[in-house]
Design a protein around this motif. Structure first.
Motif, PDB file in Angstrom:
ATOM      1  N   HIS A 240       0.829  -1.203   0.000  1.00 15.20           N
ATOM      2  CA  HIS A 240       0.000   0.000   0.000  1.00 15.20           C
ATOM      3  C   HIS A 240       0.865   1.255   0.000  1.00 15.20           C
ATOM      4  O   HIS A 240       0.538   2.244  -0.671  1.00 15.20           O
ATOM      5  CB  HIS A 240      -0.927  -0.007   1.217  1.00 15.20           C
ATOM      6  CG  HIS A 240      -2.060  -0.961   1.078  1.00 15.20           C
ATOM      7  ND1 HIS A 240      -2.858  -1.358   2.140  1.00 15.20           N
ATOM      8  CD2 HIS A 240      -2.556  -1.627  -0.007  1.00 15.20           C
ATOM      9  CE1 HIS A 240      -3.783  -2.205   1.720  1.00 15.20           C
ATOM     10  NE2 HIS A 240      -3.613  -2.387   0.416  1.00 15.20           N
TER      11      HIS A 240
ATOM     12  N   LYS B 204      -6.044  -3.909  -7.124  1.00 10.87           N
ATOM     13  CA  LYS B 204      -5.955  -2.497  -6.772  1.00 10.87           C
ATOM     14  C   LYS B 204      -5.089  -1.738  -7.778  1.00 10.87           C
ATOM     15  O   LYS B 204      -5.431  -0.617  -8.179  1.00 10.87           O
ATOM     16  CB  LYS B 204      -5.365  -2.364  -5.372  1.00 10.87           C
ATOM     17  CG  LYS B 204      -5.359  -0.952  -4.812  1.00 10.87           C
ATOM     18  CD  LYS B 204      -6.747  -0.483  -4.454  1.00 10.87           C
ATOM     19  CE  LYS B 204      -6.714   0.857  -3.737  1.00 10.87           C
ATOM     20  NZ  LYS B 204      -8.064   1.389  -3.477  1.00 10.87           N
TER      21      LYS B 204
ATOM     22  N   GLU C 257      -7.024  -1.075 -10.897  1.00 10.51           N
ATOM     23  CA  GLU C 257      -7.987   0.022 -10.726  1.00 10.51           C
ATOM     24  C   GLU C 257      -7.305   1.381 -10.787  1.00 10.51           C
ATOM     25  O   GLU C 257      -7.908   2.363 -11.242  1.00 10.51           O
ATOM     26  CB  GLU C 257      -8.701  -0.134  -9.377  1.00 10.51           C
ATOM     27  CG  GLU C 257      -9.630  -1.345  -9.308  1.00 10.51           C
ATOM     28  CD  GLU C 257     -10.149  -1.605  -7.905  1.00 10.51           C
ATOM     29  OE1 GLU C 257      -9.679  -0.902  -6.967  1.00 10.51           O
ATOM     30  OE2 GLU C 257     -11.004  -2.501  -7.737  1.00 10.51           O
ATOM     31  N   GLU C 258      -6.052   1.443 -10.362  1.00  4.59           N
ATOM     32  CA  GLU C 258      -5.336   2.711 -10.319  1.00  4.59           C
ATOM     33  C   GLU C 258      -4.388   2.893 -11.504  1.00  4.59           C
ATOM     34  O   GLU C 258      -3.548   3.787 -11.504  1.00  4.59           O
ATOM     35  CB  GLU C 258      -4.570   2.818  -9.004  1.00  4.59           C
ATOM     36  CG  GLU C 258      -5.483   2.817  -7.781  1.00  4.59           C
ATOM     37  CD  GLU C 258      -4.731   3.046  -6.484  1.00  4.59           C
ATOM     38  OE1 GLU C 258      -3.532   3.406  -6.548  1.00  4.59           O
ATOM     39  OE2 GLU C 258      -5.332   2.888  -5.411  1.00  4.59           O
TER      40      GLU C 258
END
Length: 346
Positions: A118, A144, A147-148
């Motif tokens: 993260h 993730k 998505e980014e």
């Protein structure tokens, strides 16, 4: 075909236009008359002009960031060569605007892996290169990143059913089959063979599957395979567990250790005055010493330094030169014995 490296100034002179006009044609910006465009296009085709992507990148002051998520080398020394490969690539490509940042995580703690991943994503990198020891958690990170719009590359550990941009490492199933073949050639038919996982990770199952596949495909072989998982969190307990395993299976004639911990198993065998044919992985100092002493018979070299280097280099060359990134890169599976190990040491 001309061998000269032509500049924008050369193109402008040959086309009879200004350097600014050539620049606008090359970069498809601004207004250019049809006549001027035709002149520049004709010259570019005649001289087979190729722009210098590095110079263009430096001129734009474009910086690309690659974050590398890798296990802490102080916890598991297997990753020392991989870290060196990252440093090699970082040093090579840094002058051209490629910045490489390392994010180390504890190889036995999922929470550390999630936390550091993260942190890496919060830095908004162009690429996340990671060694995914934890399957489910890695799948979450990959989702993730998707998505980014963060590109992802995997090295060393393969994850099934995932759409990472590239995987760099070995064909783990095939390496397991090779280990099976090595042992089969050295032990008697109907021997008892142990498959030993130490600090079990997902990639070890792929090696076990390949090992089993070798014997399944070999008609008429009645080899008995025993599978055992051990943990090294407490070495005294580990040695006790190994002793108990050997007492239950006193006729084990060969052991396949599916990661770099062969040296730990050898020490436990010595404490029990037990000898066995051993196949393991990786050129750790302790493994090499036991290989030269004859306590380990074969090591399969996974080239962690090369894996990590290529993970950075493929994307650096994509950003700088527009080179295509392969979907996967399987490295050769090298079999190391005492007689050739010195040639593999860097």
């Amino acid at each position: 075909m001309s061998k000269k490296k032509h500049t924008i100034k050369d193109v402008a002179r040959l086309a009879g236009v200004s350097k600014g006009t050539v620049d606008r044609v090359l970069h498809k910006r601004g207004k250019v008359s049809k006549e001027a465009y035709a002149k520049v296009d004709k010259v570019l085709k005649e001289i087979e002009y190729l722009p210098n992507p590095i110079a263009r990148n430096l001129k734009k002051n474009k910086i690309y960031r690659i974050c590398v998520l890798i296990p802490d080398v102080h916890v598991d020394p297997y990753w020392v060569p991989a870290q060196q490969g990252i440093k090699d690539a970082s040093k090579e490509f840094k002058p051209f605007g490629i910045i490489v940042d390392e994010y180390l995580y504890h190889p036995h703690k999922k929470s550390a892996f999630i936390k550091r991943s993260h942190e890496a994503m919060l830095s908004k990198p162009d690429v996340l290169l990671m060694a995914p020891l934890f399957q489910e958690e890695s799948l979450g990170i990959l989702k993730k990143c998707h998505e980014e719009n963060i590109r992802v590359a995997l090295f060393n550990n393969y994850i099934n059913n995932v759409s990472a941009e590239i995987f760099i490492g070995q064909d783990l199933h095939q390496s397991g089959k090779i280990a099976g073949g090595l042992i089969d050639k050295m032990v008697r038919t109907n021997s008892q063979i142990a498959i030993v996982h130490i600090n079990m990770e997902a990639h070890m199952q792929l090696k076990e599957n390949g090992f089993r596949a070798y014997f399944d495909e070999k008609n008429g072989t009645q080899t008995l395979l025993e599978v055992q998982n051990f943990k090294t969190d407490d070495i005294r307990k580990f040695n006790k567990d190994v002793s108990s395993f050997l007492n239950r299976h006193p006729k084990i004639s060969a052991i396949f250790i599916t990661n770099s911990k062969a040296h730990v198993m050898v020490r436990a065998l010595k404490e029990n005055n037990y000898e066995s044919f051993i196949v393991g992985y990786d050129l750790l100092k302790e493994n090499i010493e036991y290989l030269k002493q004859g306590n380990i018979d074969f090591l399969i070299h996974q080239k962690p330094r090369r894996q990590a280097y290529l993970g950075v280099a493929y994307f650096a060359e994509f950003f700088l030169f527009g080179k295509k990134i392969p979907q996967q890169k399987f490295l050769p599976i090298d079999i190391i014995i005492s007689e050739n190990v010195d040639y593999y040491l860097e």
